[in-house]
Design a protein around this motif. Structure first.
Motif, PDB file in Angstrom:
ATOM      1  N   ILE A   1       5.384  -2.732 -12.809  1.00 51.52           N
ATOM      2  CA  ILE A   1       5.347  -2.429 -11.384  1.00 51.52           C
ATOM      3  C   ILE A   1       4.547  -1.150 -11.192  1.00 51.52           C
ATOM      4  CG2 ILE A   1       6.706  -1.816  -9.351  1.00 51.52           C
ATOM      5  CD1 ILE A   1       9.001  -3.455 -10.507  1.00 51.52           C
ATOM      6  N   ARG A   2       3.442  -1.269 -10.483  1.00 50.01           N
ATOM      7  CA  ARG A   2       2.603  -0.099 -10.244  1.00 50.01           C
ATOM      8  C   ARG A   2       3.367   0.891  -9.362  1.00 50.01           C
ATOM      9  NH1 ARG A   2      -3.702  -0.522  -8.488  1.00 50.01           N
ATOM     10  NH2 ARG A   2      -3.577  -2.106 -10.136  1.00 50.01           N
ATOM     11  N   GLU A   3       3.344   2.150  -9.756  1.00 51.76           N
ATOM     12  CA  GLU A   3       4.076   3.186  -9.033  1.00 51.76           C
ATOM     13  C   GLU A   3       3.110   4.230  -8.470  1.00 51.76           C
ATOM     14  OE1 GLU A   3       7.280   3.119  -8.519  1.00 51.76           O
ATOM     15  OE2 GLU A   3       8.000   1.630  -9.962  1.00 51.76           O
ATOM     16  N   ARG A   4       3.653   5.169  -7.732  1.00 49.32           N
ATOM     17  CA  ARG A   4       2.840   6.259  -7.200  1.00 49.32           C
ATOM     18  C   ARG A   4       2.434   7.205  -8.324  1.00 49.32           C
ATOM     19  NH1 ARG A   4       6.872   5.328  -3.988  1.00 49.32           N
ATOM     20  NH2 ARG A   4       8.164   7.116  -4.566  1.00 49.32           N
ATOM     21  N   THR A   5       1.165   7.540  -8.360  1.00 42.44           N
ATOM     22  CA  THR A   5       0.663   8.416  -9.422  1.00 42.44           C
ATOM     23  C   THR A   5      -0.198   9.542  -8.861  1.00 42.44           C
ATOM     24  OG1 THR A   5      -1.214   6.912  -9.753  1.00 42.44           O
ATOM     25  CG2 THR A   5       0.715   6.613 -11.190  1.00 42.44           C
TER      26      THR A   5
ATOM     27  N   LEU B   1       0.815  -1.213   0.000  1.00 43.73           N
ATOM     28  CA  LEU B   1       0.000   0.000   0.000  1.00 43.73           C
ATOM     29  C   LEU B   1       0.849   1.264   0.000  1.00 43.73           C
ATOM     30  CD1 LEU B   1      -2.817   1.267   0.148  1.00 43.73           C
ATOM     31  CD2 LEU B   1      -2.677   1.104   2.640  1.00 43.73           C
ATOM     32  N   ARG B   2       1.871   1.306   0.852  1.00 44.44           N
ATOM     33  CA  ARG B   2       2.674   2.523   0.947  1.00 44.44           C
ATOM     34  C   ARG B   2       3.405   2.822  -0.373  1.00 44.44           C
ATOM     35  NH1 ARG B   2       3.895   4.597   6.140  1.00 44.44           N
ATOM     36  NH2 ARG B   2       2.109   4.126   7.466  1.00 44.44           N
ATOM     37  N   TYR B   3       3.872   1.788  -1.053  1.00 44.53           N
ATOM     38  CA  TYR B   3       4.655   1.978  -2.280  1.00 44.53           C
ATOM     39  C   TYR B   3       3.873   2.742  -3.341  1.00 44.53           C
ATOM     40  CZ  TYR B   3       7.872   0.966  -6.117  1.00 44.53           C
ATOM     41  OH  TYR B   3       8.758   1.080  -7.160  1.00 44.53           O
ATOM     42  N   ILE B   4       2.553   2.535  -3.385  1.00 42.04           N
ATOM     43  CA  ILE B   4       1.746   3.151  -4.442  1.00 42.04           C
ATOM     44  C   ILE B   4       0.978   4.376  -3.963  1.00 42.04           C
ATOM     45  CG2 ILE B   4       1.502   0.998  -5.733  1.00 42.04           C
ATOM     46  CD1 ILE B   4      -1.307   0.728  -4.503  1.00 42.04           C
ATOM     47  N   THR B   5       1.255   4.850  -2.730  1.00 42.39           N
ATOM     48  CA  THR B   5       0.493   5.960  -2.169  1.00 42.39           C
ATOM     49  C   THR B   5       1.338   7.229  -2.146  1.00 42.39           C
ATOM     50  OG1 THR B   5      -0.733   4.423  -0.766  1.00 42.39           O
ATOM     51  CG2 THR B   5      -0.836   6.748  -0.195  1.00 42.39           C
ATOM     52  N   GLY B   6       0.864   8.254  -2.848  1.00 35.42           N
ATOM     53  CA  GLY B   6       1.577   9.520  -2.900  1.00 35.42           C
ATOM     54  C   GLY B   6       1.920   9.899  -4.337  1.00 35.42           C
TER      55      GLY B   6
ATOM     56  N   PHE C   1      -1.996  -6.768   1.563  1.00 36.38           N
ATOM     57  CA  PHE C   1      -1.653  -7.345   0.262  1.00 36.38           C
ATOM     58  C   PHE C   1      -2.899  -7.828  -0.485  1.00 36.38           C
ATOM     59  CE2 PHE C   1      -0.456 -11.321  -2.036  1.00 36.38           C
ATOM     60  CZ  PHE C   1       0.332 -10.753  -3.026  1.00 36.38           C
ATOM     61  N   ALA C   2      -3.866  -8.356   0.249  1.00 34.87           N
ATOM     62  CA  ALA C   2      -5.086  -8.876  -0.357  1.00 34.87           C
ATOM     63  C   ALA C   2      -5.916  -7.785  -1.031  1.00 34.87           C
ATOM     64  CB  ALA C   2      -5.939  -9.589   0.695  1.00 34.87           C
ATOM     65  N   MET C   3      -5.629  -6.512  -0.721  1.00 36.42           N
ATOM     66  CA  MET C   3      -6.382  -5.397  -1.290  1.00 36.42           C
ATOM     67  C   MET C   3      -5.711  -4.801  -2.532  1.00 36.42           C
ATOM     68  SD  MET C   3      -8.548  -5.627   1.139  1.00 36.42           S
ATOM     69  CE  MET C   3      -9.661  -4.274   0.849  1.00 36.42           C
ATOM     70  N   MET C   4      -4.641  -5.405  -3.002  1.00 38.77           N
ATOM     71  CA  MET C   4      -3.818  -4.776  -4.035  1.00 38.77           C
ATOM     72  C   MET C   4      -4.270  -5.051  -5.467  1.00 38.77           C
ATOM     73  SD  MET C   4      -1.637  -2.791  -2.589  1.00 38.77           S
ATOM     74  CE  MET C   4      -2.985  -2.413  -1.465  1.00 38.77           C
ATOM     75  N   GLU C   5      -5.501  -5.442  -5.637  1.00 36.24           N
ATOM     76  CA  GLU C   5      -6.138  -5.523  -6.946  1.00 36.24           C
ATOM     77  C   GLU C   5      -5.323  -6.348  -7.944  1.00 36.24           C
ATOM     78  OE1 GLU C   5      -6.885  -1.395  -7.858  1.00 36.24           O
ATOM     79  OE2 GLU C   5      -8.476  -1.256  -6.342  1.00 36.24           O
ATOM     80  N   SER C   6      -4.987  -5.779  -9.103  1.00 34.06           N
ATOM     81  CA  SER C   6      -4.339  -6.551 -10.174  1.00 34.06           C
ATOM     82  C   SER C   6      -2.820  -6.422 -10.165  1.00 34.06           C
ATOM     83  CB  SER C   6      -4.866  -6.089 -11.534  1.00 34.06           C
ATOM     84  OG  SER C   6      -4.615  -4.699 -11.714  1.00 34.06           O
ATOM     85  N   MET C   7      -2.259  -5.978  -9.064  1.00 35.09           N
ATOM     86  CA  MET C   7      -0.826  -5.697  -9.002  1.00 35.09           C
ATOM     87  C   MET C   7       0.032  -6.917  -9.361  1.00 35.09           C
ATOM     88  SD  MET C   7       1.333  -4.261  -5.752  1.00 35.09           S
ATOM     89  CE  MET C   7       0.421  -2.738  -5.657  1.00 35.09           C
TER      90      MET C   7
END
Length: 403
Positions: A228-232, A155-160, A212-218
């Motif tokens: 690799i999904r990044e912060r957007t 979660l933190r990796y993709i937030t911000g 981790f279970a909330m990370m959709e299609s990552m």
């Protein structure tokens, strides 16, 4: 507090936990009628009693958070390091349906209260174990809080924003998500017990796995494409348009117009019929390819109007949009009020205050607040008397530091 039929009436829960993950799990069960006994250390209690004291509280030394997190629970003080304290726990386990604990793996085993012991005492027991990394694996016995779960779980990796370090949300998401999985797992295990001969089981919830279970299609995106999904920031690449915009009066408004029909209605509402009828923008793939152009149009339109006008127009066009709410906005919003998302309660000193309503809304057996978070050890004598302890025995146990 109000009385009503509840779906978990008769379910007995023993909470061996502090702070957030375990106690929030049992709070959910208690709100829907479970009989929750919360075990606290004598003289100390759950540290949450003192957390979030940013301002002097109306009720002396107790955090306002405590009164919500521990509502409907009975507080019993037991010293888990005292032999007689451990015997009391074992007696309680005999009549318990669900034990919820969030100690570091191995702590209860060292105390003689592991699953191997408790499941023999009560073969039908369901034991919910919330921990940073689960009960197995090389990291099992390491300490892990919700912040670590959010970080390791993705979660933190993709937030911000991409040009800045990752950020956290303003609440304890990792703990709360794990609590929800714990409550769900407990109810599934109770159902299994009901239809499969009465056997209990362990519900093992790791905070990082809950996130981790909330990370959709990552995962499949990485495995199939190496992506690799990044912060957007506020954008959702691949889902256009969905973004935050700033109005003329400096209010932040989210507009989600990423379905085909809604996008067309939004463009018509902002006066861009050309874009509404552009065949290239008729589906999400085409819109995503021209995201910069589309967001420029929406940004300019929102910036030209105050928030009230923007929301009036989007509502009339049946386009999902909302001002980003502060708690002050929530407390006066007609939707929150109509859904009874606030309850009035009284602190022990008589001062009235608002607390969150109960979620979800059940039509026949809604959740209910029966009482607020109790005083430390408020129910100790009552619960132990039910187990057969006399007044003289309770005095002795207190003098010996067992309760």
């Amino acid at each position: 507090m109000a009385e009503t039929a509840t779906p978990l009436a008769g379910v007995k829960v023993l909470e061996l936990g502090t702070l957030i993950a375990g106690p929030f799990c049992t709070r959910i069960l208690a709100e829907f009628g479970a009989d929750v006994i919360k075990i606290e250390a004598p003289g100390e209690g759950d540290p949450l009693r003192k957390w979030r004291k940013l301002y002097p509280t109306p009720d002396g030394d107790t955090s306002l958070w405590w009164f919500i997190q521990a509502r409907n629970k009975q507080s019993v003080t037991i010293n888990l390091k005292h032999p007689e304290g451990l015997e009391i726990i074992k007696k309680l386990v005999r009549e318990t349906d669900i034990v919820v604990e969030n100690f570091r793996p191995g702590v209860l085993e060292k105390s003689g209260l592991g699953w191997d012991v408790l499941s023999v005492i009560n073969p039908g027991l369901v034991m919910v174990r919330l921990s940073g990394f689960g009960q197995t694996g090389p990291m099992a016995k390491q300490p892990g809080f919700g912040t670590i779960g959010e970080s390791m779980g993705g979660l933190r990796y993709i937030t911000g924003y991409a040009d800045r370090p990752p950020v956290k949300s303003g609440v304890s998401l990792g703990d709360s998500i794990a609590s929800l999985w714990g409550a769900l797992g407990a109810l599934m295990a109770l159902r299994h017990r009901e239809v499969n001969g009465g056997a209990g089981q362990v519900v093992d919830v790791a905070l990082y796995e809950a996130v981790f279970a909330m990370m959709e299609s990552m995962v499949p995106e990485f495995d199939v494409f190496g992506f690799i999904r990044e912060r957007t920031g506020n954008l959702m690449p691949g889902i256009t348009p969905s973004n935050t915009h700033t109005s003329k009066d400096a209010k932040h408004i989210i507009i989600g117009a990423n379905s085909d029909g809604i996008f067309k209605r939004l463009m018509q509402a902002v006066g861009r019929v050309d874009l509404a009828n552009d065949p290239q923008l008729a589906n999400n793939t085409g819109r995503d390819a021209r995201a910069k152009e589309i967001y420029g149009v929406i940004d300019a339109w929102v910036a030209a109007h105050d928030a009230e006008t923007v929301l009036r127009i989007t509502t009339a066009a049946d386009v999902p949009a909302s001002k980003i709410y502060s708690v002050a906005d929530m407390c006066e919003d007609p939707q929150f009020l109509a859904r009874k998302m606030f309850e009035k309660a009284q602190l022990p000193n008589g001062k009235e205050f608002l607390m969150p309503g109960i979620v979800p809304k059940l039509s026949a057996t809604p959740g209910v607040t029966r009482w607020l978070g109790p005083a430390l050890g408020e129910h100790t004598d009552q619960v132990l008397a039910r187990l057969g302890y006399s007044a003289e025995m309770l005095i002795r146990l207190r003098n010996e530091g067992a309760i």
